[in-house]
Design an enzyme around this catalytic site. Structure first.
Site, PDB file in Angstrom:
ATOM      1  N   HIS A  59       0.818  -1.217   0.000  1.00  0.00           N
ATOM      2  CA  HIS A  59       0.000   0.000   0.000  1.00  0.00           C
ATOM      3  C   HIS A  59       0.849   1.263   0.000  1.00  0.00           C
ATOM      4  O   HIS A  59       0.356   2.331  -0.359  1.00  0.00           O
ATOM      5  CB  HIS A  59      -0.983  -0.008   1.179  1.00  0.00           C
ATOM      6  CG  HIS A  59      -0.371   0.263   2.517  1.00  0.00           C
ATOM      7  ND1 HIS A  59      -0.060  -0.733   3.422  1.00  0.00           N
ATOM      8  CD2 HIS A  59       0.001   1.418   3.123  1.00  0.00           C
ATOM      9  CE1 HIS A  59       0.444  -0.209   4.517  1.00  0.00           C
ATOM     10  NE2 HIS A  59       0.505   1.100   4.359  1.00  0.00           N
ATOM     11  N   ASP A  89       0.302  -7.596   1.291  1.00  0.00           N
ATOM     12  CA  ASP A  89       0.689  -6.208   1.549  1.00  0.00           C
ATOM     13  C   ASP A  89       2.213  -6.058   1.557  1.00  0.00           C
ATOM     14  O   ASP A  89       2.777  -5.403   2.431  1.00  0.00           O
ATOM     15  CB  ASP A  89       0.099  -5.688   2.869  1.00  0.00           C
ATOM     16  CG  ASP A  89       0.145  -4.156   2.941  1.00  0.00           C
ATOM     17  OD1 ASP A  89       0.263  -3.523   1.879  1.00  0.00           O
ATOM     18  OD2 ASP A  89       0.089  -3.612   4.062  1.00  0.00           O
ATOM     19  N   GLY A 162       3.487   6.617   8.170  1.00  0.00           N
ATOM     20  CA  GLY A 162       4.848   6.728   7.630  1.00  0.00           C
ATOM     21  C   GLY A 162       5.749   5.603   8.096  1.00  0.00           C
ATOM     22  O   GLY A 162       6.780   5.332   7.487  1.00  0.00           O
ATOM     23  N   ASN A 163       5.360   4.936   9.197  1.00  0.00           N
ATOM     24  CA  ASN A 163       6.142   3.792   9.676  1.00  0.00           C
ATOM     25  C   ASN A 163       5.878   2.532   8.863  1.00  0.00           C
ATOM     26  O   ASN A 163       6.643   1.571   8.934  1.00  0.00           O
ATOM     27  CB  ASN A 163       5.816   3.487  11.146  1.00  0.00           C
ATOM     28  CG  ASN A 163       6.637   4.299  12.107  1.00  0.00           C
ATOM     29  OD1 ASN A 163       6.329   5.448  12.349  1.00  0.00           O
ATOM     30  ND2 ASN A 163       7.678   3.706  12.656  1.00  0.00           N
ATOM     31  N   SER A 164       4.782   2.510   8.117  1.00  0.00           N
ATOM     32  CA  SER A 164       4.426   1.310   7.369  1.00  0.00           C
ATOM     33  C   SER A 164       5.567   0.861   6.464  1.00  0.00           C
ATOM     34  O   SER A 164       6.116   1.660   5.711  1.00  0.00           O
ATOM     35  CB  SER A 164       3.176   1.570   6.514  1.00  0.00           C
ATOM     36  OG  SER A 164       2.026   1.617   7.298  1.00  0.00           O
ATOM     37  N   GLY A 217      -7.005 -26.511  -1.895  1.00  0.00           N
ATOM     38  CA  GLY A 217      -8.462 -26.556  -1.981  1.00  0.00           C
ATOM     39  C   GLY A 217      -9.178 -26.982  -0.721  1.00  0.00           C
ATOM     40  O   GLY A 217     -10.205 -27.672  -0.805  1.00  0.00           O
ATOM     41  N   VAL A 218      -8.662 -26.587   0.453  1.00  0.00           N
ATOM     42  CA  VAL A 218      -9.372 -26.893   1.693  1.00  0.00           C
ATOM     43  C   VAL A 218      -9.524 -25.639   2.542  1.00  0.00           C
ATOM     44  O   VAL A 218      -8.693 -24.728   2.487  1.00  0.00           O
ATOM     45  CB  VAL A 218      -8.633 -27.969   2.532  1.00  0.00           C
ATOM     46  CG1 VAL A 218      -8.645 -29.302   1.840  1.00  0.00           C
ATOM     47  CG2 VAL A 218      -7.207 -27.526   2.876  1.00  0.00           C
TER      48      VAL A 218
END
Length: 309
Positions: A59, A89, A162-164, A217-218
């Site tokens: 992001h 992310d 801003g820390n992201s 597929g579970v």
């Protein structure tokens, strides 16, 4: 350990890792109503994980026409986005070979209550800030309208805008996570993506050129004492199969609803993320061997792995 000694140790850790942390600046072009564009600038954080490569949040660079990184000594340069995975992310950036990578830890070994540091560039400040906290919980999930983030590390270390994308660091000076989100209506709750997820993301990009989604597929749920008694499992930990997707690899290999998955490739399964990790780590082989408890019997099932982008 005395407070003075702990303070000195923390300062030494910050000194050790600060050169690996970068400020990520982005430019997004917004079309104007009649003609031309307006450039909006954004900021986040990141850190060097390999020579010439940095990790940050997806992001942070979303929609950016230009991305640059600034190192701790003020040197700034453009960066190229190598790969982006919104479902995790995470984004991988190509940077100059300028600073040393941070040491990556093992997020499976984290302990609730251990001290951690969140390092980044809040509000776009070029000088890094450091906040101290503890691991409050592990295996947290966040569900929003845009994405689902699973198996997150929860911490009370302050994570500001801003820390992201910055590292969550343990007292060994190892990155154990990528700080990714705060809960705006709560105090002292921040989250980080486990570093083992980052490692698998980087491996996929380096080997296949892009991030992949591996699945069999579970749908599963962690076993609890009530489930264990109801299904006469004979074990305390495992994953209960609550749904099998028709015509999926799991269905073709004979996995049934009500089965209990206790191991994948010999590794014990306790959380849903354990199964996902085992599947992603088996991409090269193309299959995963599951140890299954069914009606009191233990069987092994080899299941093909499907891949999608």
């Amino acid at each position: 350990m005395r407070l003075r000694e702990l303070s000195e140790e923390i300062s030494n850790i910050v000194e050790k890792v600060k050169d690996s942390v970068v400020t990520v600046a982005t430019e997004v072009k917004i079309p104007l109503l009649f003609f031309g564009y307006e450039s909006l600038r954004g900021f986040g954080s990141g850190f060097i994980v390999e020579r010439g490569k940095a990790i940050t949040n997806a992001h942070v660079v979303r929609g950016a026409s230009r991305v640059s990184v600034t190192f701790s000594d003020g040197y700034s340069t453009e960066a190229r986005v190598i790969a982006v995975d919104p479902s995790r992310d995470l984004a991988l950036l190509e940077t100059p070979v300028y600073k040393q990578p941070i040491q990556l830890g093992d997020s499976r070994s984290i302990r609730v209550g251990e001290l951690v540091l969140a390092i980044g560039s809040p509000l776009g400040f070029l000088e890094h800030s450091v906040t101290l906290g503890v691991v409050s919980a592990a295996g947290r999930n966040i569900y929003t309208e845009e994405l689902v983030l699973e198996d997150l590390i929860q911490t009370d270390a302050a994570i500001n805008p801003g820390n992201s994308g910055g590292p969550l660091v343990n007292l060994n000076g190892e990155a154990i996570g990528v700080t990714t989100a705060i809960v705006p209506y709560a105090q002292g709750i921040g989250f980080a993506i486990p570093i083992n997820t980052v490692k698998r993301f980087i491996h996929m990009v380096e080997k296949y050129g892009r991030p992949l989604k591996a699945w069999i597929g579970v749908y599963v749920a962690p076993l609890n004492p009530t489930m264990a008694g109801l299904y006469k499992a004979g074990v305390k930990t495992g994953l209960l199969v609550v749904r099998v997707i028709p015509r999926s690899p799991a269905a073709r290999s004979g996995i049934r609803e009500g089965d209990i998955l206790v191991r994948a490739n010999g590794r014990e399964l306790a959380r849903t993320s354990d199964l996902r990790e085992a599947i992603e780590e088996s991409l090269d082989k193309g299959h995963v061997v599951l140890t299954v408890i069914r009606e009191g019997r233990t069987i092994e099932v080899e299941t093909e792995i499907m891949v999608s982008e």
